[in-house]
Write a protein that holds these residues in place. Sequence first.
Motif, PDB file in Angstrom:
ATOM      1  N   ALA A   1       0.836  -1.202   0.000  1.00 43.81           N
ATOM      2  CA  ALA A   1       0.000   0.000   0.000  1.00 43.81           C
ATOM      3  C   ALA A   1       0.874   1.257   0.000  1.00 43.81           C
ATOM      4  CB  ALA A   1      -0.925  -0.006   1.217  1.00 43.81           C
ATOM      5  N   HIS A   2       1.957   1.220   0.773  1.00 41.64           N
ATOM      6  CA  HIS A   2       2.882   2.353   0.819  1.00 41.64           C
ATOM      7  C   HIS A   2       3.538   2.555  -0.545  1.00 41.64           C
ATOM      8  CE1 HIS A   2       6.764   4.233   2.586  1.00 41.64           C
ATOM      9  NE2 HIS A   2       5.889   5.172   2.266  1.00 41.64           N
ATOM     10  N   TYR A   3       3.922   1.439  -1.195  1.00 44.08           N
ATOM     11  CA  TYR A   3       4.536   1.507  -2.533  1.00 44.08           C
ATOM     12  C   TYR A   3       3.567   2.137  -3.536  1.00 44.08           C
ATOM     13  CZ  TYR A   3       6.365  -0.064  -7.039  1.00 44.08           C
ATOM     14  OH  TYR A   3       6.816  -0.110  -8.323  1.00 44.08           O
ATOM     15  N   LEU A   4       2.312   1.679  -3.544  1.00 42.89           N
ATOM     16  CA  LEU A   4       1.327   2.193  -4.492  1.00 42.89           C
ATOM     17  C   LEU A   4       1.079   3.680  -4.290  1.00 42.89           C
ATOM     18  CD1 LEU A   4      -1.268  -0.743  -4.486  1.00 42.89           C
ATOM     19  CD2 LEU A   4       0.393  -0.189  -6.247  1.00 42.89           C
ATOM     20  N   ALA A   5       0.989   4.109  -3.034  1.00 44.21           N
ATOM     21  CA  ALA A   5       0.751   5.521  -2.752  1.00 44.21           C
ATOM     22  C   ALA A   5       1.914   6.376  -3.238  1.00 44.21           C
ATOM     23  CB  ALA A   5       0.539   5.721  -1.247  1.00 44.21           C
ATOM     24  N   LYS A   6       3.147   5.902  -3.034  1.00 44.53           N
ATOM     25  CA  LYS A   6       4.319   6.694  -3.428  1.00 44.53           C
ATOM     26  C   LYS A   6       4.441   6.792  -4.949  1.00 44.53           C
ATOM     27  CE  LYS A   6       6.930   8.335  -1.130  1.00 44.53           C
ATOM     28  NZ  LYS A   6       6.933   9.694  -0.535  1.00 44.53           N
ATOM     29  N   VAL A   7       4.288   5.659  -5.677  1.00 42.45           N
ATOM     30  CA  VAL A   7       4.472   5.726  -7.132  1.00 42.45           C
ATOM     31  C   VAL A   7       3.390   6.579  -7.781  1.00 42.45           C
ATOM     32  CG1 VAL A   7       5.752   3.561  -7.310  1.00 42.45           C
ATOM     33  CG2 VAL A   7       3.261   3.528  -7.519  1.00 42.45           C
ATOM     34  N   LYS A   8       2.163   6.557  -7.229  1.00 42.15           N
ATOM     35  CA  LYS A   8       1.105   7.422  -7.747  1.00 42.15           C
ATOM     36  C   LYS A   8       1.473   8.883  -7.534  1.00 42.15           C
ATOM     37  CE  LYS A   8      -2.847   4.273  -7.228  1.00 42.15           C
ATOM     38  NZ  LYS A   8      -4.108   4.021  -6.478  1.00 42.15           N
ATOM     39  N   GLY A   9       2.026   9.184  -6.369  1.00 35.58           N
ATOM     40  CA  GLY A   9       2.436  10.547  -6.077  1.00 35.58           C
ATOM     41  C   GLY A   9       3.548  11.042  -6.988  1.00 35.58           C
ATOM     42  N   TRP A  10       4.380  10.126  -7.468  1.00 33.39           N
ATOM     43  CA  TRP A  10       5.460  10.503  -8.394  1.00 33.39           C
ATOM     44  C   TRP A  10       4.975  10.570  -9.842  1.00 33.39           C
ATOM     45  CZ3 TRP A  10       8.352   6.150  -5.519  1.00 33.39           C
ATOM     46  CH2 TRP A  10       8.920   6.659  -4.340  1.00 33.39           C
ATOM     47  N   GLY A  11       3.697  10.232 -10.073  1.00 29.82           N
ATOM     48  CA  GLY A  11       3.160  10.288 -11.428  1.00 29.82           C
ATOM     49  C   GLY A  11       3.477   9.067 -12.259  1.00 29.82           C
ATOM     50  N   LEU A  12       3.885   7.960 -11.597  1.00 30.75           N
ATOM     51  CA  LEU A  12       4.223   6.723 -12.306  1.00 30.75           C
ATOM     52  C   LEU A  12       3.056   5.744 -12.232  1.00 30.75           C
ATOM     53  CD1 LEU A  12       7.815   6.296 -10.864  1.00 30.75           C
ATOM     54  CD2 LEU A  12       7.272   6.923 -13.218  1.00 30.75           C
ATOM     55  N   SER A  13       3.057   4.749 -13.107  1.00 32.35           N
ATOM     56  CA  SER A  13       2.043   3.704 -13.039  1.00 32.35           C
ATOM     57  C   SER A  13       2.344   2.801 -11.843  1.00 32.35           C
ATOM     58  CB  SER A  13       2.032   2.893 -14.333  1.00 32.35           C
ATOM     59  OG  SER A  13       3.242   2.172 -14.465  1.00 32.35           O
ATOM     60  N   THR A  14       1.378   1.979 -11.481  1.00 31.00           N
ATOM     61  CA  THR A  14       1.522   1.153 -10.273  1.00 31.00           C
ATOM     62  C   THR A  14       2.160  -0.212 -10.544  1.00 31.00           C
ATOM     63  OG1 THR A  14      -0.756   0.367 -10.586  1.00 31.00           O
ATOM     64  CG2 THR A  14      -0.421   2.254  -9.126  1.00 31.00           C
ATOM     65  N   LYS A  15       2.825  -0.358 -11.692  1.00 30.50           N
ATOM     66  CA  LYS A  15       3.486  -1.627 -11.978  1.00 30.50           C
ATOM     67  C   LYS A  15       4.785  -1.754 -11.182  1.00 30.50           C
ATOM     68  CE  LYS A  15       5.513   0.422 -16.137  1.00 30.50           C
ATOM     69  NZ  LYS A  15       5.537   0.387 -17.604  1.00 30.50           N
ATOM     70  N   LYS A  16       5.368  -2.932 -11.221  1.00 33.79           N
ATOM     71  CA  LYS A  16       6.565  -3.220 -10.421  1.00 33.79           C
ATOM     72  C   LYS A  16       7.861  -2.970 -11.178  1.00 33.79           C
ATOM     73  CE  LYS A  16       4.661  -4.713  -6.582  1.00 33.79           C
ATOM     74  NZ  LYS A  16       4.888  -4.067  -5.277  1.00 33.79           N
TER      75      LYS A  16
ATOM     76  N   PHE B   1      -2.616  11.177  -1.307  1.00 34.01           N
ATOM     77  CA  PHE B   1      -2.406  10.226  -2.395  1.00 34.01           C
ATOM     78  C   PHE B   1      -3.619   9.312  -2.575  1.00 34.01           C
ATOM     79  CE2 PHE B   1       2.155  10.968  -1.179  1.00 34.01           C
ATOM     80  CZ  PHE B   1       2.476  11.653  -2.332  1.00 34.01           C
ATOM     81  N   ASN B   2      -4.132   8.761  -1.463  1.00 35.24           N
ATOM     82  CA  ASN B   2      -5.308   7.894  -1.579  1.00 35.24           C
ATOM     83  C   ASN B   2      -6.590   8.579  -1.134  1.00 35.24           C
ATOM     84  OD1 ASN B   2      -5.121   7.925   1.230  1.00 35.24           O
ATOM     85  ND2 ASN B   2      -4.181   5.905   1.361  1.00 35.24           N
ATOM     86  N   GLU B   3      -6.504   9.899  -0.792  1.00 36.04           N
ATOM     87  CA  GLU B   3      -7.657  10.711  -0.413  1.00 36.04           C
ATOM     88  C   GLU B   3      -8.440  10.060   0.723  1.00 36.04           C
ATOM     89  OE1 GLU B   3      -9.850  11.539  -3.969  1.00 36.04           O
ATOM     90  OE2 GLU B   3      -8.414  13.040  -4.644  1.00 36.04           O
ATOM     91  N   ASP B   4      -7.719   9.717   1.759  1.00 33.23           N
ATOM     92  CA  ASP B   4      -8.333   9.119   2.946  1.00 33.23           C
ATOM     93  C   ASP B   4      -7.443   9.413   4.144  1.00 33.23           C
ATOM     94  OD1 ASP B   4     -10.120   7.777   4.491  1.00 33.23           O
ATOM     95  OD2 ASP B   4      -9.715   5.782   3.689  1.00 33.23           O
ATOM     96  N   ASN B   5      -7.964   9.178   5.341  1.00 32.86           N
ATOM     97  CA  ASN B   5      -7.186   9.381   6.556  1.00 32.86           C
ATOM     98  C   ASN B   5      -6.372   8.138   6.888  1.00 32.86           C
ATOM     99  OD1 ASN B   5      -8.011  12.070   7.388  1.00 32.86           O
ATOM    100  ND2 ASN B   5     -10.037  11.197   7.803  1.00 32.86           N
ATOM    101  N   ASP B   6      -5.144   8.346   7.332  1.00 29.25           N
ATOM    102  CA  ASP B   6      -4.284   7.260   7.826  1.00 29.25           C
ATOM    103  C   ASP B   6      -4.143   7.397   9.331  1.00 29.25           C
ATOM    104  OD1 ASP B   6      -3.864   6.305   5.280  1.00 29.25           O
ATOM    105  OD2 ASP B   6      -1.955   7.359   5.007  1.00 29.25           O
ATOM    106  N   GLU B   7      -4.030   6.269  10.021  1.00 28.71           N
ATOM    107  CA  GLU B   7      -3.798   6.310  11.459  1.00 28.71           C
ATOM    108  C   GLU B   7      -2.310   6.521  11.728  1.00 28.71           C
ATOM    109  OE1 GLU B   7      -4.913   3.871  15.562  1.00 28.71           O
ATOM    110  OE2 GLU B   7      -5.067   2.872  13.615  1.00 28.71           O
ATOM    111  N   VAL B   8      -1.983   7.450  12.620  1.00 27.49           N
ATOM    112  CA  VAL B   8      -0.597   7.736  12.963  1.00 27.49           C
ATOM    113  C   VAL B   8      -0.435   7.728  14.476  1.00 27.49           C
ATOM    114  CG1 VAL B   8      -0.264   9.128  10.884  1.00 27.49           C
ATOM    115  CG2 VAL B   8      -0.962  10.251  12.994  1.00 27.49           C
ATOM    116  N   VAL B   9       0.823   7.652  14.904  1.00 32.05           N
ATOM    117  CA  VAL B   9       1.162   7.741  16.328  1.00 32.05           C
ATOM    118  C   VAL B   9       1.915   9.043  16.554  1.00 32.05           C
ATOM    119  CG1 VAL B   9       2.309   6.621  18.272  1.00 32.05           C
ATOM    120  CG2 VAL B   9       1.402   5.229  16.408  1.00 32.05           C
ATOM    121  N   VAL B  10       1.486   9.798  17.559  1.00 35.47           N
ATOM    122  CA  VAL B  10       2.167  11.046  17.916  1.00 35.47           C
ATOM    123  C   VAL B  10       2.983  10.798  19.185  1.00 35.47           C
ATOM    124  CG1 VAL B  10       1.904  13.480  18.470  1.00 35.47           C
ATOM    125  CG2 VAL B  10       0.301  12.387  16.884  1.00 35.47           C
TER     126      VAL B  10
END
Length: 260
Positions: A30-45, A174-183
């Motif tokens: 999921a982290h990989y897909l979010a990053k490559v989308k943000g870079w404007g690349l396709s989601t292939k490997k 990137f995925n237009e949703d909230n992520d859970e984080v730890v502060v």
Amino acid sequence: MANSAADSRQSHLTQYIPPKGMYEEFEDDAHYLAKVKGWGLSTKKEFWYKDRYQHCLVTIKGYEIFGETAEFNTLVIEFPDGNLTCIHPAYLKEMQSSGFGKEIIAQASGDESAAVEVKKEKKPEPAAPAAMEAKAKTPAKKEKVKKAPKLVLPEEKVHFTATVKQFALSWNHFNEDNDEVVVFENVRIEQEEPIEVGLAWGSHSKTLKKHELEPGQQLEFDGKIVKKSLPKGKDVEDEALLLDVSVAYKINNPSKITKK
């Protein structure tokens, strides 16, 4: 097959720009897909890499973070022979075009007629990856107004002590949703001259979830820290998951976690 063999023989002529020390790795798919989308690349490997000496498929192993607010990334890609090099995301994206690199490959093979044909429809050639990276790293003009001194953060992994302040939701554009984080609060880099960071945040990853953390829990762990502000959550029904303070630093890839 002939082209593949020629690429293999000439791969040593490619100018590699290996990463400087450690670099960021992907936490999961999921982290990989979010990053490559943000870079404007396709989601292939796998992606095409094309230069004067070789034309081959590469994989993205991770990325480097730079810039005053950690807003820039340089990709770390791996070649079939195991070599690593850094490349700007926009330049790798350019390489995926079917017409990219035909002229320089034709020139390298001595096929001048093919090179002339490509020149007719040639678009402006993108800058070399090192040049694009240097441009991105060029600092902005210094402001006349003096700012408070910033923390000098170590680039390598370091040892931390910290306390869990709370769990929160952060907006991921990137995925237009909230992520859970730890502060975390009372964050301190433990070294010969300790650095008091104060507040920091990090993804509530599978690694952290295994430890079943609770607010008030004191921890020790290793990780990397970067300057990256925590985006506030959107449309959050539970106000307890909203953060009422700003957090300027992020902790990546925590490991060797122990509870005090």
